[in-house]
Scaffold this motif. Structure first.
Motif, mmCIF file in Angstrom:
data_model
loop_
_atom_site.group_PDB
_atom_site.id
_atom_site.type_symbol
_atom_site.label_atom_id
_atom_site.label_comp_id
_atom_site.label_asym_id
_atom_site.label_seq_id
_atom_site.Cartn_x
_atom_site.Cartn_y
_atom_site.Cartn_z
ATOM 1 N N ALA A 187 0.783 42.974 0.700
ATOM 2 C CA ALA A 187 1.476 43.756 1.159
ATOM 3 C C ALA A 187 3.429 43.788 1.119
ATOM 4 O O ALA A 187 3.551 43.175 0.736
ATOM 5 C CB ALA A 187 1.165 43.846 2.735
ATOM 6 N N TYR A 201 2.567 48.148 4.252
ATOM 7 C CA TYR A 201 1.523 48.830 3.928
ATOM 8 C C TYR A 201 1.368 47.935 2.931
ATOM 9 O O TYR A 201 2.198 47.689 2.078
ATOM 10 C CB TYR A 201 1.755 50.268 3.340
ATOM 11 N N TYR A 202 -0.158 48.101 1.678
ATOM 12 C CA TYR A 202 -0.380 47.053 1.440
ATOM 13 C C TYR A 202 -0.192 47.900 -0.229
ATOM 14 O O TYR A 202 0.451 49.191 0.000
ATOM 15 C CB TYR A 202 -2.103 47.303 1.442
ATOM 16 N N ALA A 205 -1.628 50.670 -1.260
ATOM 17 C CA ALA A 205 -2.289 51.898 -0.707
ATOM 18 C C ALA A 205 -1.526 53.260 -1.465
ATOM 19 O O ALA A 205 -0.745 53.423 -2.220
ATOM 20 C CB ALA A 205 -0.401 51.595 1.059
ATOM 21 N N LEU A 209 0.737 58.199 1.700
ATOM 22 C CA LEU A 209 1.322 57.392 2.867
ATOM 23 C C LEU A 209 2.396 56.469 2.333
ATOM 24 O O LEU A 209 3.279 55.712 3.550
ATOM 25 C CB LEU A 209 0.022 56.087 2.891
ATOM 26 N N ARG A 210 2.894 55.863 1.834
ATOM 27 C CA ARG A 210 3.801 54.942 1.060
ATOM 28 C C ARG A 210 4.891 55.485 1.319
ATOM 29 O O ARG A 210 6.251 55.532 2.040
ATOM 30 C CB ARG A 210 4.172 54.440 0.020
ATOM 31 N N ALA A 231 -4.378 57.043 5.860
ATOM 32 C CA ALA A 231 -4.779 55.871 5.899
ATOM 33 C C ALA A 231 -5.770 55.801 6.008
ATOM 34 O O ALA A 231 -7.192 56.634 5.844
ATOM 35 C CB ALA A 231 -4.835 55.261 7.187
ATOM 36 N N ARG A 234 -8.660 50.107 5.070
ATOM 37 C CA ARG A 234 -7.657 48.774 4.645
ATOM 38 C C ARG A 234 -6.157 48.905 5.147
ATOM 39 O O ARG A 234 -5.752 48.000 6.099
ATOM 40 C CB ARG A 234 -7.218 48.371 3.215
ATOM 41 N N ASP A 235 -6.188 50.404 5.896
ATOM 42 C CA ASP A 235 -4.505 50.426 6.126
ATOM 43 C C ASP A 235 -4.699 50.203 7.566
ATOM 44 O O ASP A 235 -3.836 50.931 8.386
ATOM 45 C CB ASP A 235 -4.332 52.011 6.117
ATOM 46 N N THR A 238 -0.797 48.773 9.166
ATOM 47 C CA THR A 238 -0.352 49.727 8.814
ATOM 48 C C THR A 238 -0.232 51.042 10.088
ATOM 49 O O THR A 238 1.276 51.169 10.986
ATOM 50 C CB THR A 238 -0.291 50.730 7.389
#
Length: 304
Positions: A187, A201-202, A205, A209-210, A231, A234-235, A238
């Protein structure tokens, strides 16, 4: 400084000159011949003599000043001292500490050794591989403090003081003035000089989302809805951080989206989360299946 006293000892004595005379007395020239008569004073000579006296005083002060304590860090075999600044030009530099880890400093970077195991990155980039116990290694930046929780990461700081943290192993806590972000391996997290750490965030992502996270971090709270919509399961990382940043009136919607992504645990009540109850919010974190809050909350008591 009294120029008359300096040249022919007329006028009131100058305390600084008297002190220097006492210090340098053992080196005084002793001539037993004819009496020496000073030459006529010239303005440039007075200035030069005054500068020389000031230089001697500065040299004496530096010589007698105690050396700063050594840190754990070495560069090319030389131990860094507290307060010492390391600036790289075209070539990188490597800092090593046997009990802490290794830090590679990129070209065109500026770093200060501020304590035994603490550094401060003013600008540029560093890559840290840390094997010390979690919470012992700290890097300050103009916008946030990075606390190692057993990890490997890259930290960048631009000329304006904003930064970016990418974690490749373990965890890093990013914090300033009570604002916290917890970044696991895989992340990343932005930090801004006047806002502090943003929402992590990963690396994989979705672009939507970013972009929404970056807009929210810049102060566009209307981007919260876009974060929720983009999302994935996994998010939850965030979304949990978003829960701690939105206004109370918006927490219900954020909690509901988090509950859709991950099964909630007992104690992670909607009412408590909307109210901002720390225990409820911590239990929401525990539902993510990442490190338990009982583990990472301990970092706050260790780096002070």
């Amino acid at each position: 400084m009294n120029d008359d006293w300096l040249w022919d000892r007329s006028g009131p004595p100058d305390p600084e000159i008297e002190r220097l005379e006492r210090t340098l007395a053992p080196l005084r020239y002793r001539h037993h011949g004819a009496h020496f008569r000073p030459a006529p004073r010239r303005p440039w000579a007075v200035a030069a003599a005054a500068a020389a006296v000031a230089a001697v005083a500065a040299a004496l002060a530096f010589t007698h000043a105690p050396a700063a304590p050594e840190t754990a860090w070495q560069v090319a075999g030389a131990r860094l001292r507290e307060g010492q600044v390391l600036r790289t030009g075209a070539a990188p530099a490597t800092l090593e500490a046997e009990a802490v880890g290794r830090v590679d400093l990129a070209p065109d970077s500026e770093l200060r050794a501020t304590a035994e195991k603490r550094l401060s990155l003013a600008r540029g980039e560093l890559h840290a591989l840390i094997w010390a116990r979690p919470r012992e290694f700290v890097v300050d930046t103009p916008s946030a403090r990075a606390v190692d929780l057993g990890c490997e990461y890259t930290l960048r700081v631009d000329a304006g003081g904003d930064g970016m943290l990418n974690v490749s192993a373990g965890w890093v806590a990013f914090a300033v003035h009570g604002r916290e972000s917890f970044i696991p391996a895989g992340a990343q997290c932005h930090t801004q000089k006047h806002r502090g750490p943003g929402i992590p965030y990963y690396d994989d992502a979705p672009e939507a989302l970013r972009g929404a996270v970056e807009a929210f971090d810049r102060g566009d709270h209307g981007a919260a809805a876009a974060i929720l919509a983009a999302a994935r399961e996994r998010d939850g990382l965030t979304i949990w951080h978003l829960l701690t940043r939105v206004e109370p009136a918006e927490r219900g919607a954020v909690y509901d989206r988090l509950a859709e992504l991950v099964p909630m645990l007992p104690g992670a009540s909607r009412e408590g989360a909307v109210r901002g109850d720390p225990e409820a919010i911590d239990r929401c974190w525990d539902a993510l299946g990442l490190e338990n809050t009982a583990w990472w909350r301990g970092w706050e008591r260790r780096w002070h």
